[in-house]
Scaffold this motif. Sequence first.
Motif, PDB file in Angstrom:
ATOM      1  N   ARG A   1       0.860  -1.180   0.000  1.00  0.00           N
ATOM      2  CA  ARG A   1       0.000   0.000   0.000  1.00  0.00           C
ATOM      3  C   ARG A   1       0.897   1.230   0.000  1.00  0.00           C
ATOM      4  O   ARG A   1       1.924   1.252   0.669  1.00  0.00           O
TER       5      ARG A   1
ATOM      6  N   LYS B   1       0.551   5.363   0.575  1.00  0.00           N
ATOM      7  CA  LYS B   1      -0.262   6.509   0.988  1.00  0.00           C
ATOM      8  C   LYS B   1       0.061   7.678   0.067  1.00  0.00           C
ATOM      9  O   LYS B   1       1.228   7.973  -0.195  1.00  0.00           O
ATOM     10  N   LEU B   2      -0.963   8.347  -0.402  1.00  0.00           N
ATOM     11  CA  LEU B   2      -0.786   9.508  -1.273  1.00  0.00           C
ATOM     12  C   LEU B   2      -0.893  10.791  -0.456  1.00  0.00           C
ATOM     13  O   LEU B   2      -1.610  10.826   0.555  1.00  0.00           O
TER      14      LEU B   2
ATOM     15  N   SER C   1      -5.838  15.012  -3.389  1.00  0.00           N
ATOM     16  CA  SER C   1      -4.670  14.134  -3.345  1.00  0.00           C
ATOM     17  C   SER C   1      -3.925  14.260  -4.659  1.00  0.00           C
ATOM     18  O   SER C   1      -4.524  14.476  -5.709  1.00  0.00           O
TER      19      SER C   1
ATOM     20  N   LEU D   1      -0.901  12.661  -7.282  1.00  0.00           N
ATOM     21  CA  LEU D   1      -0.140  11.484  -7.682  1.00  0.00           C
ATOM     22  C   LEU D   1       0.827  11.891  -8.777  1.00  0.00           C
ATOM     23  O   LEU D   1       0.406  12.260  -9.874  1.00  0.00           O
TER      24      LEU D   1
ATOM     25  N   ILE E   1      -6.221   2.477  -7.259  1.00  0.00           N
ATOM     26  CA  ILE E   1      -6.785   3.392  -6.271  1.00  0.00           C
ATOM     27  C   ILE E   1      -8.307   3.297  -6.342  1.00  0.00           C
ATOM     28  O   ILE E   1      -8.876   3.287  -7.437  1.00  0.00           O
TER      29      ILE E   1
ATOM     30  N   LEU F   1      -9.672  -1.961  -0.863  1.00  0.00           N
ATOM     31  CA  LEU F   1      -9.355  -0.560  -1.168  1.00  0.00           C
ATOM     32  C   LEU F   1     -10.630   0.251  -1.025  1.00  0.00           C
ATOM     33  O   LEU F   1     -11.663  -0.086  -1.605  1.00  0.00           O
TER      34      LEU F   1
ATOM     35  N   PRO G   1      -9.477   7.169  -1.354  1.00  0.00           N
ATOM     36  CA  PRO G   1      -8.868   7.770  -2.541  1.00  0.00           C
ATOM     37  C   PRO G   1      -7.468   8.333  -2.304  1.00  0.00           C
ATOM     38  O   PRO G   1      -6.816   8.772  -3.243  1.00  0.00           O
ATOM     39  N   ASP G   2      -6.995   8.287  -1.059  1.00  0.00           N
ATOM     40  CA  ASP G   2      -5.649   8.786  -0.766  1.00  0.00           C
ATOM     41  C   ASP G   2      -4.679   7.645  -0.446  1.00  0.00           C
ATOM     42  O   ASP G   2      -3.646   7.850   0.180  1.00  0.00           O
ATOM     43  N   GLU G   3      -5.013   6.443  -0.910  1.00  0.00           N
ATOM     44  CA  GLU G   3      -4.137   5.290  -0.710  1.00  0.00           C
ATOM     45  C   GLU G   3      -4.337   4.327  -1.874  1.00  0.00           C
ATOM     46  O   GLU G   3      -5.457   4.112  -2.330  1.00  0.00           O
ATOM     47  N   GLY G   4      -3.260   3.765  -2.371  1.00  0.00           N
ATOM     48  CA  GLY G   4      -3.360   2.821  -3.472  1.00  0.00           C
ATOM     49  C   GLY G   4      -2.580   1.556  -3.198  1.00  0.00           C
ATOM     50  O   GLY G   4      -1.835   1.465  -2.223  1.00  0.00           O
TER      51      GLY G   4
ATOM     52  N   CYS H   1     -12.429   2.140  -9.741  1.00  0.00           N
ATOM     53  CA  CYS H   1     -11.029   1.728  -9.597  1.00  0.00           C
ATOM     54  C   CYS H   1     -10.206   2.422 -10.663  1.00  0.00           C
ATOM     55  O   CYS H   1     -10.407   2.198 -11.858  1.00  0.00           O
TER      56      CYS H   1
END
Length: 132
Positions: A6, A8-9, A20, A22, A59, A80, A83-86, A106
């Motif tokens: 994982r 974190k964004l 967020s 990326l 994400i 999942l 939206p701030d973690e992928g 997704c």
Amino acid sequence: MNRIRRIKLPKIEDRRGNLSVLENDILPFTFKRVYYLYDVPSGASRGGHAHKEQSEFLIALSGSFDVLINTGFETQIYTLNRPDEGLLIPNGYWRELDNFSSGGICLVLASDVFKEPDYIRNLDDFLASKML
């Protein structure tokens, strides 16, 4: 590192809403393709393949879904729902996406453009490749 993890964004919180970001330096690859899955019917499954070379970062932009990962030796499920973690999925892992919530979206960032020869689409073939 060739492992599932994982990431974190960055999240910028504001009373008007969160944002967020990326950028390529967050991932261990430069993404060359972006696509997204949405309106997945209840009970439907997506994925069902592995990549020989390509890596992906998934994400949940909205809602939630499960990512089933098969290493060839064990299976693990990642949910999942932020939206701030992928989820980083390097090449060599079988993946299936299930249990999409209503409105689940997704987003996928891929390390390469679509190339059919990069896909392993049969689970038995994937498992056999891990036994070599």
